[in-house]
Design a protein around this motif. Structure first.
Motif, PDB file in Angstrom:
ATOM      1  N   GLY A  29      -8.162 -10.557   1.816  1.00 43.79           N
ATOM      2  CA  GLY A  29      -7.866  -9.133   1.656  1.00 43.79           C
ATOM      3  C   GLY A  29      -7.389  -8.545   2.982  1.00 43.79           C
ATOM      4  N   PHE A  87      -9.513  -1.837   8.854  1.00 46.35           N
ATOM      5  CA  PHE A  87     -10.284  -1.097   7.858  1.00 46.35           C
ATOM      6  C   PHE A  87      -9.722   0.288   7.550  1.00 46.35           C
ATOM      7  N   THR A  88      -8.445   0.492   7.929  1.00 46.23           N
ATOM      8  CA  THR A  88      -7.737   1.699   7.470  1.00 46.23           C
ATOM      9  C   THR A  88      -6.529   1.317   6.625  1.00 46.23           C
ATOM     10  N   THR A  89      -6.449   0.041   6.228  1.00 46.97           N
ATOM     11  CA  THR A  89      -5.318  -0.411   5.408  1.00 46.97           C
ATOM     12  C   THR A  89      -5.659  -0.264   3.923  1.00 46.97           C
ATOM     13  N   TYR A  90      -5.899   0.977   3.524  1.00 51.76           N
ATOM     14  CA  TYR A  90      -6.119   1.308   2.111  1.00 51.76           C
ATOM     15  C   TYR A  90      -4.993   2.231   1.653  1.00 51.76           C
ATOM     16  N   PRO A  91      -4.589   2.133   0.386  1.00 50.53           N
ATOM     17  CA  PRO A  91      -3.502   3.009  -0.096  1.00 50.53           C
ATOM     18  C   PRO A  91      -3.828   4.492   0.058  1.00 50.53           C
ATOM     19  N   GLY A  92      -5.098   4.847  -0.007  1.00 50.63           N
ATOM     20  CA  GLY A  92      -5.461   6.262   0.072  1.00 50.63           C
ATOM     21  C   GLY A  92      -5.473   6.828   1.476  1.00 50.63           C
ATOM     22  N   ASN A 143       0.803  -1.234   0.000  1.00 50.36           N
ATOM     23  CA  ASN A 143       0.000   0.000   0.000  1.00 50.36           C
ATOM     24  C   ASN A 143       0.830   1.275   0.000  1.00 50.36           C
ATOM     25  N   HIS A 144       2.001   1.228   0.644  1.00 47.83           N
ATOM     26  CA  HIS A 144       2.749   2.470   0.834  1.00 47.83           C
ATOM     27  C   HIS A 144       4.187   2.407   0.342  1.00 47.83           C
ATOM     28  N   TRP A 188      -0.410   6.279   6.177  1.00 42.68           N
ATOM     29  CA  TRP A 188       0.112   5.105   6.873  1.00 42.68           C
ATOM     30  C   TRP A 188       0.066   5.234   8.397  1.00 42.68           C
ATOM     31  N   GLN A 228      -8.268  -5.945   4.680  1.00 43.89           N
ATOM     32  CA  GLN A 228      -9.274  -5.431   5.620  1.00 43.89           C
ATOM     33  C   GLN A 228      -9.995  -6.574   6.346  1.00 43.89           C
TER      34      GLN A 228
END
Length: 577
Positions: free
Chosen positions: A538, A467-472, A392-393, A475, A540
């Protein structure tokens, strides 16, 4: 004693000679005088050897002596009682050293501390600075062992490329290390016979020896086997160091040193990926093991130079031997010398009783599974964090190691919050005293409020992280979520450990051993399916699934807080009060 000859003192026996015994709480009655007169004869040449009185060696131990031995062993990490209850009674009364009742009959030849903890030979009389040096070294030893378990995870990429191994096979090296730690209870009974210092020296020397095959391994099989024996050898620091605190500090002084000793094994896994990541980024994967080898060698040298024997029963045994040599009287005995068990039997009992407690104590089983689930999640993160933050980062190896700092900070905060929970327990006791008129004594359940608070932090922190492990999303947000989980996890561990010790005081060592075995089993298993879990569900929902599992455990701390006393009243192992 008016008739004590001067040569008694010249023999160098001090207050432990038969004719000049000044131990505390020693009643100067006629029985003691007669016993003392029987212990030696006046002779112008000095002490004459005296034969042991007939039948003295066959006298049975009193309940008081058994309690003393048991109390000493309860300070040991996973030790067990080594005196059978049915041996009490029958013969003459043998009271323990430092007996609380000065009028109680006691064996005049039982060796104890002169003037209690102020005895120059007692570890509790050491200067404070020296005590803290010992605590510091043993805590760093625990930190080193658990750090070694996690630092290995940073070597996967380079090591797998060299050995042609898959990531799953490489993860076996992590799992076997933790399984070795799970065998830690086998060290403590040995410490009961030989003392803590020999165990520290022997175990850490073996730890160093088994790092060498890891550093020079030419295939993954060598690595996996060597890692198991590393964990087995290093587990001695985790299972024995807690007892060292009890050796050095009185109960009212143990809070700060015990907090340090308890924190060290959990800080190690949190910093291991950072240490391993930095080394692998700028050198090669083998240097992770070289650094651990150097670190462990320095620690072993520190133990040799600065960590003396502190186990009270063994020190008293040494004292008794000196007295026997000086007086020629074989009747002088330390409490540990009245023990009747062999080493194999004691080790076997140490390994058997934890399973008995798991089978017959559902409260222990549930709390053990809860702590095991939490430690399993911590070790699951060793695979999840690199996958999430690299994908993601775009983090590199050492930056992934920094993502564990959220857990580290949270664990330190949990340790610093200890005074708050002490005040909570005091208020509970006072409130119960006003409401029911009970004595101002703590119950084991008074340890559980911090677990009640920790449970929603654990579940909420996992949902936050997952549920905060999104690329957007920045970090730092999932790292904060992992910190909330870490705070709850640390509070839960501390509360559950102390509750188990208080609720099962007689079998505290075996209860903690059962906890260690269940925890380490989960910690060994979780990394083996972590990658598949995160790739299949996944990022999340993999973490979300774990959060829902912890949600099912959330009510139990409150249930045990409300009804724990009733449950303990029907238990075969727990204290009913």
């Amino acid at each position: 004693m008016a008739d004590t000859p001067k040569k008694d003192q010249d023999a160098g026996v001090g207050s432990n000679t038969p004719k000049n015994d000044t131990r505390p709480n020693r009643p100067p009655d006629d029985a003691n005088v007669d016993a003392e007169k029987a212990s030696s004869e006046e002779d112008t040449a000095g002490f004459a050897p005296i034969r042991t009185a007939p039948g003295l060696r066959n006298r049975r131990l009193s309940i008081d002596t058994i309690s003393t031995l048991r109390r000493e062993r309860s300070n040991n990490g996973y030790g067990v009682d080594d005196v059978e209850e049915d041996q009490a009674g029958g013969g003459g009364i043998i009271a323990p050293y430092l007996h609380p009742d000065p009028d109680a009959p006691r064996d005049p030849f039982e060796v104890g501390w002169d003037n209690g903890d102020n005895d120059a030979l007692c570890p509790r009389s050491m200067p404070t600075w020296r005590k803290w040096i010992i605590i510091g070294i043993t805590s760093v030893g625990s930190f080193c062992v658990t750090n070694a378990s996690a630092a290995y995870t940073a070597t996967y990429t380079q090591m797998n490329a060299e050995f042609g191994a898959s990531r799953l096979v490489a993860t076996l090296g992590l799992s076997t290390f933790v399984l070795g730690i799970a065998m830690g209870p086998f060290w403590s009974p040995l410490a009961e016979f030989y003392g803590r210092r020999p165990i520290y020296l022997a175990s850490f020397a073996a730890f160093i020896v088994w790092i060498v095959p890891s550093a020079v391994a030419s295939n993954i099989a060598t690595m996996i086997v060597a890692r198991f024996f590393q964990g087995l050898a290093g587990s001695a620091f985790l299972s024995v160091s807690g007892g060292t605190v009890g050796d050095l500090f009185r109960r009212d002084e143990m809070l700060a040193p015990m907090a340090i000793v308890a924190l060290a094994p959990f800080v190690g896994p949190s910093t291991g990926p950072l240490l391993g990541g930095l080394i692998c980024t700028y050198t090669g994967w083998r240097w992770v093991h070289y650094v651990l080898l150097i670190w462990a060698a320095v620690l072993l040298l520190s133990v040799v130079l600065f960590v003396p024997e502190t186990y009270h029963p063994v020190l008293l045994r040494n004292k008794a031997r000196k007295i026997r040599k000086a007086t020629g009287d074989d009747r002088w005995r330390a409490p540990i010398e009245k023990s009747t068990k062999s080493v194999p039997r004691t080790v076997a009992r140490a390994l058997l009783r934890p399973f008995q407690i798991l089978v017959f104590e559902p409260m222990v089983l549930i709390l053990n599974v809860y702590t095991a689930l939490l430690l399993g999640l911590l070790y699951l993160f060793f695979g999840a964090f690199p996958l999430i933050f690299r994908t993601n980062h775009g983090f590199n190896l050492w930056q992934v190691g920094l993502t564990f700092m959220g857990l580290l900070v949270a664990m330190v905060l949990a340790c610093l919050s200890t005074p708050i929970w002490n005040r909570v327990r005091t208020r509970l006791v006072e409130r119960r005293h006003k409401a029911t008129g009970e004595d101002r004594e703590e119950r084991p359940e008074d340890r559980l409020p911090q677990v009640i608070v920790a449970a929603p932090l654990i579940t909420g922190g996992l949902f936050w992280f997952g549920f905060t492990t999104y690329p957007g999303i920045h970090w730092i947000v999932p790292i904060i979520g992992s910190g909330v989980f870490g705070l709850g996890m640390s509070l839960a561990f501390t509360g559950i450990f102390t509750f188990l010790v208080d609720a099962y005081p007689r079998y505290a060592a075996s209860t903690l051993a059962s906890n260690a075995m269940v925890r380490c089993t989960f910690a060994a298993a979780f990394p083996l399916f972590g990658m598949q879990l995160y790739e299949g569900l996944g990022f999340q929902w993999a973490t979300g699934l774990m959060a829902f599992v912890t949600l099912t455990m959330l009510p139990f701390p409150y249930i045990f807080f409300r009804y724990g006393k009733r449950i303990r009243a029907r238990s075969r192992f727990a204290s009913a009060s």
